[in-house]
Write a protein that holds these residues in place. Sequence first.
Motif, PDB file in Angstrom:
ATOM      1  N   ASP A   1      10.352  10.475   1.430  1.00  0.00           N
ATOM      2  CA  ASP A   1      10.225   9.597   0.269  1.00  0.00           C
ATOM      3  C   ASP A   1      11.537   8.900  -0.067  1.00  0.00           C
ATOM      4  O   ASP A   1      11.605   8.137  -1.041  1.00  0.00           O
ATOM      5  N   ASP A   2      12.572   9.151   0.704  1.00  0.00           N
ATOM      6  CA  ASP A   2      13.897   8.587   0.438  1.00  0.00           C
ATOM      7  C   ASP A   2      14.033   7.219   1.121  1.00  0.00           C
ATOM      8  O   ASP A   2      14.214   7.131   2.337  1.00  0.00           O
ATOM      9  N   THR A   3      13.952   6.154   0.335  1.00  0.00           N
ATOM     10  CA  THR A   3      14.026   4.788   0.877  1.00  0.00           C
ATOM     11  C   THR A   3      15.417   4.175   0.698  1.00  0.00           C
ATOM     12  O   THR A   3      15.575   2.963   0.781  1.00  0.00           O
ATOM     13  N   SER A   4      16.421   5.014   0.476  1.00  0.00           N
ATOM     14  CA  SER A   4      17.752   4.492   0.155  1.00  0.00           C
ATOM     15  C   SER A   4      18.461   3.858   1.348  1.00  0.00           C
ATOM     16  O   SER A   4      19.404   3.075   1.164  1.00  0.00           O
ATOM     17  N   VAL A   5      18.029   4.170   2.576  1.00  0.00           N
ATOM     18  CA  VAL A   5      18.654   3.552   3.758  1.00  0.00           C
ATOM     19  C   VAL A   5      17.560   2.826   4.560  1.00  0.00           C
ATOM     20  O   VAL A   5      17.278   1.670   4.309  1.00  0.00           O
ATOM     21  N   ASN A   6      16.960   3.478   5.513  1.00  0.00           N
ATOM     22  CA  ASN A   6      15.871   2.861   6.284  1.00  0.00           C
ATOM     23  C   ASN A   6      14.543   3.091   5.563  1.00  0.00           C
ATOM     24  O   ASN A   6      14.302   4.177   5.044  1.00  0.00           O
ATOM     25  N   TYR A   7      13.689   2.066   5.558  1.00  0.00           N
ATOM     26  CA  TYR A   7      12.390   2.260   4.906  1.00  0.00           C
ATOM     27  C   TYR A   7      11.320   1.402   5.570  1.00  0.00           C
ATOM     28  O   TYR A   7      11.608   0.439   6.282  1.00  0.00           O
ATOM     29  N   LEU A   8      10.052   1.796   5.339  1.00  0.00           N
ATOM     30  CA  LEU A   8       8.897   1.122   5.917  1.00  0.00           C
ATOM     31  C   LEU A   8       7.921   0.747   4.806  1.00  0.00           C
ATOM     32  O   LEU A   8       7.760   1.499   3.836  1.00  0.00           O
TER      33      LEU A   8
ATOM     34  N   CYS B   1       0.816  -1.223   0.000  1.00  0.00           N
ATOM     35  CA  CYS B   1       0.000   0.000   0.000  1.00  0.00           C
ATOM     36  C   CYS B   1       0.847   1.269   0.000  1.00  0.00           C
ATOM     37  O   CYS B   1       0.632   2.160  -0.816  1.00  0.00           O
ATOM     38  N   ARG B   2       1.783   1.372   0.905  1.00  0.00           N
ATOM     39  CA  ARG B   2       2.597   2.582   1.013  1.00  0.00           C
ATOM     40  C   ARG B   2       4.032   2.226   1.382  1.00  0.00           C
ATOM     41  O   ARG B   2       4.276   1.258   2.090  1.00  0.00           O
ATOM     42  N   THR B   3       4.951   3.061   0.910  1.00  0.00           N
ATOM     43  CA  THR B   3       6.367   2.923   1.241  1.00  0.00           C
ATOM     44  C   THR B   3       6.874   4.282   1.714  1.00  0.00           C
ATOM     45  O   THR B   3       6.569   5.305   1.098  1.00  0.00           O
ATOM     46  N   ARG B   4       7.627   4.276   2.792  1.00  0.00           N
ATOM     47  CA  ARG B   4       8.216   5.522   3.295  1.00  0.00           C
ATOM     48  C   ARG B   4       9.660   5.263   3.701  1.00  0.00           C
ATOM     49  O   ARG B   4      10.015   4.161   4.128  1.00  0.00           O
ATOM     50  N   GLY B   5      10.467   6.284   3.574  1.00  0.00           N
ATOM     51  CA  GLY B   5      11.826   6.209   4.066  1.00  0.00           C
ATOM     52  C   GLY B   5      11.927   6.883   5.417  1.00  0.00           C
ATOM     53  O   GLY B   5      11.054   7.662   5.801  1.00  0.00           O
TER      54      GLY B   5
END
Length: 239
Positions: free
Chosen positions: A222-229, A204-208
């Motif tokens: 919106d930056d998922t380059s390191v930690n993300y959910l 459904c959703r992705t967040r950094g």
Amino acid sequence: MSETLNADPAELAKFSDLAHRWWDTESEFRPLHQINPLRLDWINAQAPLAGKRVLDVGCGGGILADSMARQGADVLGIDLATKALKVAQLHALEAQTPRVQYREISAEQLAAESPESFDVVTCMEMLEHVPDPGSVVRACATLVKPGGWVFFSTINRNAKAFLFAIVGAEYVLNLLPRGTHEYAKLIRPSELAGHCRSAGLDLCRTRGMEHNPITRRYWLSDDTSVNYLFSTQKPLAGA
């Protein structure tokens, strides 16, 4: 310990050795205390927790599980690190946290025992510590009710993540104990998305999640380059 159990004894020992420091907000677990309000608000905004039956997979000392119970959820936290669970149980007694329980059981074992029993399942900062993260994702999908939500958070696998999450956090800034993360076990968003699809979960959703080491501030972006959910949902039967 069973050879088929999806757990790394070295990882369990690592967190057990630090168990007594889980609720010290200035300890090695300070980052977890600092990001917990972000995680909690993100989960609660998508799946309001009050009155829900919630499972926290890899709960450790209970930081997230405790906060979700205080939002009005009936929470079960599970982990295989015995000492960390004892700390979680003791904290729940001392803090008189309502409606939170803890069990020493794997996600896979609980999935076989109690499928489709939870409205919300969380698995945060845990997948990068197990031999087979896909197995945990499948177990989470089995445990959640149709229409229910499953939330994941983990660390990307790339050069930037190695620099920030391992070299920076563990060796330069000493935010985490050295050896907390192994680069080879980190998980790209595309890989986690694949695990979710294979398990029948809709992404459904992705967040950094970002961090300023000078101000010690964390925020979602919106930056998922390191930690993300990831937030995922199990389709309703027949949908």
